[in-house]
Design a protein around this motif. Sequence first.
Motif, mmCIF file in Angstrom:
data_model
loop_
_atom_site.group_PDB
_atom_site.id
_atom_site.type_symbol
_atom_site.label_atom_id
_atom_site.label_comp_id
_atom_site.label_asym_id
_atom_site.label_seq_id
_atom_site.Cartn_x
_atom_site.Cartn_y
_atom_site.Cartn_z
ATOM 1 N N SER A 24 0.848 -1.183 0.000
ATOM 2 C CA SER A 24 0.000 0.000 0.000
ATOM 3 C C SER A 24 0.884 1.234 0.000
ATOM 4 C CB SER A 24 -0.898 0.007 1.228
ATOM 5 O OG SER A 24 -0.102 0.118 2.403
ATOM 6 N N GLY A 25 0.312 2.345 -0.331
ATOM 7 C CA GLY A 25 1.061 3.590 -0.274
ATOM 8 C C GLY A 25 1.616 3.993 -1.624
ATOM 9 N N ARG A 26 1.816 5.284 -1.789
ATOM 10 C CA ARG A 26 2.271 5.803 -3.067
ATOM 11 C C ARG A 26 3.784 5.902 -3.160
ATOM 12 N NH1 ARG A 26 -1.266 11.178 -3.196
ATOM 13 N NH2 ARG A 26 -0.792 11.048 -0.978
ATOM 14 N N THR A 27 4.505 5.434 -2.112
ATOM 15 C CA THR A 27 5.953 5.553 -2.118
ATOM 16 C C THR A 27 6.654 4.231 -2.391
ATOM 17 O OG1 THR A 27 6.012 5.212 0.281
ATOM 18 C CG2 THR A 27 5.891 7.489 -0.522
ATOM 19 N N PHE A 28 5.917 3.247 -2.911
ATOM 20 C CA PHE A 28 6.495 1.922 -3.139
ATOM 21 C C PHE A 28 7.768 2.003 -3.962
ATOM 22 C CE2 PHE A 28 6.797 -2.514 -3.797
ATOM 23 C CZ PHE A 28 7.027 -2.747 -5.147
ATOM 24 N N SER A 29 7.757 2.818 -5.000
ATOM 25 C CA SER A 29 8.895 2.867 -5.916
ATOM 26 C C SER A 29 10.151 3.446 -5.275
ATOM 27 C CB SER A 29 8.539 3.663 -7.170
ATOM 28 O OG SER A 29 8.206 4.990 -6.824
ATOM 29 N N SER A 30 10.035 4.031 -4.104
ATOM 30 C CA SER A 30 11.210 4.577 -3.435
ATOM 31 C C SER A 30 11.897 3.554 -2.534
ATOM 32 C CB SER A 30 10.833 5.805 -2.605
ATOM 33 O OG SER A 30 9.995 5.453 -1.524
ATOM 34 N N TYR A 31 11.299 2.380 -2.381
ATOM 35 C CA TYR A 31 11.841 1.366 -1.488
ATOM 36 C C TYR A 31 12.508 0.236 -2.267
ATOM 37 C CZ TYR A 31 9.316 3.333 2.475
ATOM 38 O OH TYR A 31 8.859 4.160 3.466
ATOM 39 N N ALA A 32 13.611 -0.233 -1.739
ATOM 40 C CA ALA A 32 14.140 -1.517 -2.167
ATOM 41 C C ALA A 32 13.332 -2.597 -1.454
ATOM 42 C CB ALA A 32 15.612 -1.637 -1.808
ATOM 43 N N MET A 33 13.221 -3.745 -2.083
ATOM 44 C CA MET A 33 12.388 -4.809 -1.545
ATOM 45 C C MET A 33 13.207 -6.089 -1.394
ATOM 46 S SD MET A 33 9.453 -3.347 -1.203
ATOM 47 C CE MET A 33 8.419 -4.781 -0.888
ATOM 48 N N GLY A 34 12.800 -6.898 -0.456
ATOM 49 C CA GLY A 34 13.496 -8.154 -0.255
ATOM 50 C C GLY A 34 12.547 -9.280 0.093
ATOM 51 N N TRP A 35 13.030 -10.473 -0.111
ATOM 52 C CA TRP A 35 12.330 -11.685 0.326
ATOM 53 C C TRP A 35 13.254 -12.435 1.296
ATOM 54 C CZ3 TRP A 35 7.358 -12.956 -0.626
ATOM 55 C CH2 TRP A 35 6.706 -12.341 -1.698
ATOM 56 N N GLY A 49 16.787 -9.791 -3.160
ATOM 57 C CA GLY A 49 16.486 -8.383 -3.009
ATOM 58 C C GLY A 49 16.515 -7.684 -4.356
ATOM 59 N N ILE A 50 15.835 -6.544 -4.429
ATOM 60 C CA ILE A 50 15.756 -5.790 -5.675
ATOM 61 C C ILE A 50 15.736 -4.307 -5.342
ATOM 62 C CG2 ILE A 50 13.217 -5.913 -5.719
ATOM 63 C CD1 ILE A 50 13.441 -6.225 -8.798
ATOM 64 N N ASN A 51 16.444 -3.520 -6.133
ATOM 65 C CA ASN A 51 16.464 -2.089 -5.846
ATOM 66 C C ASN A 51 15.177 -1.428 -6.340
ATOM 67 O OD1 ASN A 51 17.006 -2.128 -8.632
ATOM 68 N ND2 ASN A 51 18.266 -0.271 -8.491
ATOM 69 N N TRP A 52 15.069 -0.123 -6.136
ATOM 70 C CA TRP A 52 13.806 0.554 -6.380
ATOM 71 C C TRP A 52 13.361 0.471 -7.834
ATOM 72 C CZ3 TRP A 52 13.187 4.604 -9.757
ATOM 73 C CH2 TRP A 52 14.368 5.175 -10.246
ATOM 74 N N SER A 53 14.306 0.460 -8.764
ATOM 75 C CA SER A 53 13.945 0.474 -10.181
ATOM 76 C C SER A 53 13.891 -0.920 -10.792
ATOM 77 C CB SER A 53 14.952 1.321 -10.953
ATOM 78 O OG SER A 53 16.217 0.681 -10.961
ATOM 79 N N GLY A 54 14.415 -1.893 -10.088
ATOM 80 C CA GLY A 54 14.486 -3.247 -10.643
ATOM 81 C C GLY A 54 15.751 -3.515 -11.434
ATOM 82 N N SER A 55 16.658 -2.554 -11.461
ATOM 83 C CA SER A 55 17.869 -2.707 -12.264
ATOM 84 C C SER A 55 18.949 -3.544 -11.562
ATOM 85 C CB SER A 55 18.443 -1.334 -12.613
ATOM 86 O OG SER A 55 18.815 -0.637 -11.437
ATOM 87 N N ARG A 56 18.832 -3.680 -10.261
ATOM 88 C CA ARG A 56 19.800 -4.496 -9.506
ATOM 89 C C ARG A 56 19.062 -5.535 -8.691
ATOM 90 N NH1 ARG A 56 21.958 0.590 -8.394
ATOM 91 N NH2 ARG A 56 21.391 0.445 -6.187
ATOM 92 N N LYS A 57 19.549 -6.761 -8.801
ATOM 93 C CA LYS A 57 18.913 -7.877 -8.109
ATOM 94 C C LYS A 57 19.970 -8.696 -7.387
ATOM 95 C CE LYS A 57 15.430 -8.009 -11.737
ATOM 96 N NZ LYS A 57 14.717 -8.832 -12.757
ATOM 97 N N TYR A 58 19.604 -9.246 -6.268
ATOM 98 C CA TYR A 58 20.539 -9.978 -5.436
ATOM 99 C C TYR A 58 19.883 -11.285 -4.987
ATOM 100 C CZ TYR A 58 22.332 -5.232 -5.257
ATOM 101 O OH TYR A 58 22.788 -3.981 -5.603
#
Length: 122
Positions: A24-35, A49-58
Amino acid sequence: VQLQASGGGLVQAGGSLRLSCATSGRTFSSYAMGWFRQTPGKEREFVSGINWSGSRKYYADSVKGRFTISRDNAKNTVYLQMNSLKPEDTAVYYCAATNNGNYYLERSYGYWGQGTQVTVSS
């Protein structure tokens, strides 16, 4: 930021599942995400993990070449495609959000979903 993970289930070894984490929230794209994942009696471990734009993945070494993380910022959702599943992938999977950039550390993540169970039978 609120996170809702889904897509877990029971699958045979060698099978596939796709986990989703809707936020939820309009700031999703500013966060890196992880599993992360956790089994009883063990600490939660980093999966991907993935950075905010999806250009870097770990990825953790244990899932490289089998799991793929992606995100759709228009849908405020991050995904984890899991292929060639093994019994040792059985765990509760959690999605999480961070804005400090250290993808591998659990303590870096300030927001967590409730977890979804993945069970891989042999």
